[in-house]
Design an enzyme around this catalytic site. Structure first.
Site, PDB file in Angstrom:
ATOM      1  N   ARG A  54      44.786  28.922  36.057  1.00  0.00           N
ATOM      2  CA  ARG A  54      43.904  29.570  37.023  1.00  0.00           C
ATOM      3  C   ARG A  54      44.601  29.829  38.352  1.00  0.00           C
ATOM      4  O   ARG A  54      44.295  30.791  39.047  1.00  0.00           O
ATOM      5  CB  ARG A  54      42.647  28.731  37.249  1.00  0.00           C
ATOM      6  CG  ARG A  54      41.571  29.469  38.059  1.00  0.00           C
ATOM      7  CD  ARG A  54      40.318  28.635  38.202  1.00  0.00           C
ATOM      8  NE  ARG A  54      40.573  27.452  39.001  1.00  0.00           N
ATOM      9  CZ  ARG A  54      40.049  26.250  38.743  1.00  0.00           C
ATOM     10  NH1 ARG A  54      39.290  26.064  37.680  1.00  0.00           N
ATOM     11  NH2 ARG A  54      40.323  25.225  39.534  1.00  0.00           N
ATOM     12  N   TYR A 106      36.288  53.752  50.980  1.00  0.00           N
ATOM     13  CA  TYR A 106      35.786  53.617  49.608  1.00  0.00           C
ATOM     14  C   TYR A 106      34.321  53.195  49.634  1.00  0.00           C
ATOM     15  O   TYR A 106      33.971  52.177  50.224  1.00  0.00           O
ATOM     16  CB  TYR A 106      36.635  52.605  48.852  1.00  0.00           C
ATOM     17  CG  TYR A 106      36.160  52.320  47.451  1.00  0.00           C
ATOM     18  CD1 TYR A 106      35.866  53.358  46.571  1.00  0.00           C
ATOM     19  CD2 TYR A 106      35.998  51.015  47.010  1.00  0.00           C
ATOM     20  CE1 TYR A 106      35.420  53.096  45.292  1.00  0.00           C
ATOM     21  CE2 TYR A 106      35.554  50.744  45.732  1.00  0.00           C
ATOM     22  CZ  TYR A 106      35.261  51.793  44.877  1.00  0.00           C
ATOM     23  OH  TYR A 106      34.812  51.526  43.609  1.00  0.00           O
ATOM     24  N   ASP A 179      44.255  49.498  53.525  1.00  0.00           N
ATOM     25  CA  ASP A 179      44.071  49.901  52.137  1.00  0.00           C
ATOM     26  C   ASP A 179      44.981  51.099  51.894  1.00  0.00           C
ATOM     27  O   ASP A 179      44.725  52.198  52.370  1.00  0.00           O
ATOM     28  CB  ASP A 179      42.599  50.266  51.881  1.00  0.00           C
ATOM     29  CG  ASP A 179      42.330  50.632  50.424  1.00  0.00           C
ATOM     30  OD1 ASP A 179      43.293  50.950  49.691  1.00  0.00           O
ATOM     31  OD2 ASP A 179      41.152  50.613  50.021  1.00  0.00           O
ATOM     32  N   LYS A 204      44.572  51.925  40.066  1.00  0.00           N
ATOM     33  CA  LYS A 204      44.884  53.325  40.308  1.00  0.00           C
ATOM     34  C   LYS A 204      46.380  53.599  40.078  1.00  0.00           C
ATOM     35  O   LYS A 204      46.867  53.447  38.977  1.00  0.00           O
ATOM     36  CB  LYS A 204      44.427  53.717  41.710  1.00  0.00           C
ATOM     37  CG  LYS A 204      42.994  53.277  42.060  1.00  0.00           C
ATOM     38  CD  LYS A 204      41.946  53.800  41.096  1.00  0.00           C
ATOM     39  CE  LYS A 204      40.515  53.645  41.603  1.00  0.00           C
ATOM     40  NZ  LYS A 204      40.075  52.270  41.825  1.00  0.00           N
TER      41      LYS A 204
END
Length: 381
Positions: A54, A106, A179, A204
């Protein structure tokens, strides 16, 4: 694993997946690490340096190291989506802090920010994309803990001057996150321009094949803010699976070629459509008419991105007609894949969107540009 000789460029580093070979056979393609747990030695120690996948999965090692190198940072963290990476930054803020964000970004993240601010007692303030005066006013109006930048901004592709924005923010001890999903490290490296963190929806361009959902954060330095974000990831369970990590690394190996092809095709399409009377406006930072063109030319190296939007002459109803006629461009959400996509963005974003209703967002893939131009021509009628 063993290192090859030092590569001469970041492009070579990406193509060769950090230049690593893998024991015992000298594999050029890294293995997929599926184990969720690791054996202790008899004395309770961990000879392999791993406790539990994890937070210590070897599946992350090569891809996080490559992303760190591509962005010129000091560390990277993978997440199961771009939204998970973004919200990890925001949730590192203590209640009562102040967040300054652009009006256009976004859309899903904008909605989440508004809900998060209400629950977390965050003072959420807005500035106009690409407007340094508006940004400066926002920073000056009250002490600000985090400045959010998205450039180019989806879906109008406004450009923010990262270095100038960072100078304004750092004067007030404000952390800056950029971003850079659309620009990718091929075109822009925000950390070199002074940003503290860079975010990508790795779904993307970084992966580029529309078969992985992933996100990544890269930091300029091992700051207290980064330590907080890093410590929270395993506790929140916000981890990427080993197969997705492997696929992302595979996609990164062709990142430079894909981005360059998309940029070249997008710029050619934008320049042709900018003179087409069937198109009211083309939103693309590579056009001299774009308000952010001068900053983009200085800030983006080797291209202006593979994303553009067109506002169709005839308004919203005609935009729907054009989208329905397209055949090579596929009507689907997302961007940055090898295939070209089109989307009527206002209808996706819903009520309250700042997106014009006559706007179609185009993600230009790597098909033959002549086919894309012909498809647009027949669709515009």
């Amino acid at each position: 694993m063993s290192n090859a000789s030092e590569p001469c460029s970041l492009e070579t580093l990406a193509v060769q997946a950090m230049g690593l070979t893998h024991a015992p056979h000298g594999d050029l393609i890294p293995p997929i690490h599926l184990s969720s747990t690791f054996e202790r030695a008899g004395d309770g120690s961990y000879p392999g340096g791993r406790l539990y996948a994890r937070d210590q999965s070897p599946a992350y090692d090569a891809v996080e190291a490559l992303l760190t190198a591509l962005e010129g940072g000091s560390g990277a963290l993978l997440y199961p989506s771009g939204m998970a990476a973004a919200t990890a930054v925001l949730q590192s803020l203590e209640p009562g802090r102040r967040l300054l964000v652009p009006r256009i970004l976004y859309w899903a993240l904008r909605h989440w920010m508004q809900a998060f601010a209400a629950r977390w007692r965050i003072d959420l303030a807005w500035y106009d994309n690409g407007d340094l005066d508006s940004l400066a006013d926002g920073l000056a109006s009250a002490p600000t803990d985090l400045l959010w930048i998205e450039t180019p901004a989806n879906p109008t592709w406004d450009i923010t001057d990262i270095r100038a924005a960072v100078d304004l923010a750092h004067a007030g001890q404000t952390l800056v996150v950029v971003d850079s999903t659309v620009a990718t490290p091929v075109l822009t490296r925000p950390l070199e321009l002074g940003a503290d963190l860079v975010l990508h929806s790795a779904t993307k361009y970084l992966n580029g094949h529309s078969d992985v959902i992933a996100g990544v954060l890269v930091t300029r330095e091992d700051s207290p803010a980064w330590q907080c974000i890093r410590a929270a990831r395993p506790l929140a369970g916000a981890i990427l699976g080993p197969m997705e990590s492997w696929l992302l690394l595979r996609g990164l190996r062709t990142l430079h070629l894909r981005v360059r092809q998309s940029c070249a095709s997008a710029e050619r399409i934008a320049r042709i459509l900018a003179t087409d009377p069937r198109v009211a406006e083309v939103c693309y930072p590579g056009l001299p008419s774009h308000p952010g063109h001068a900053v983009a030319a200085r800030q983006m190296r080797g291209g202006f991105g593979g994303m553009l939007s067109i506002r169709v002459a005839g308004g919203e109803s005609q935009a729907w007609v054009v989208a329905a006629r397209l055949r090579v461009f596929k009507r689907a959400t997302s961007l940055g894949g090898v295939e070209s996509l089109v989307e009527h963005r206002a209808s996706i974003e819903g009520p309250g969107t700042p997106c014009p209703p006559d706007l179609l967002r185009l993600s230009v893939g790597i098909e033959a540009v002549e086919d894309l131009l012909a498809d647009l021509d027949q669709a515009l009628g």
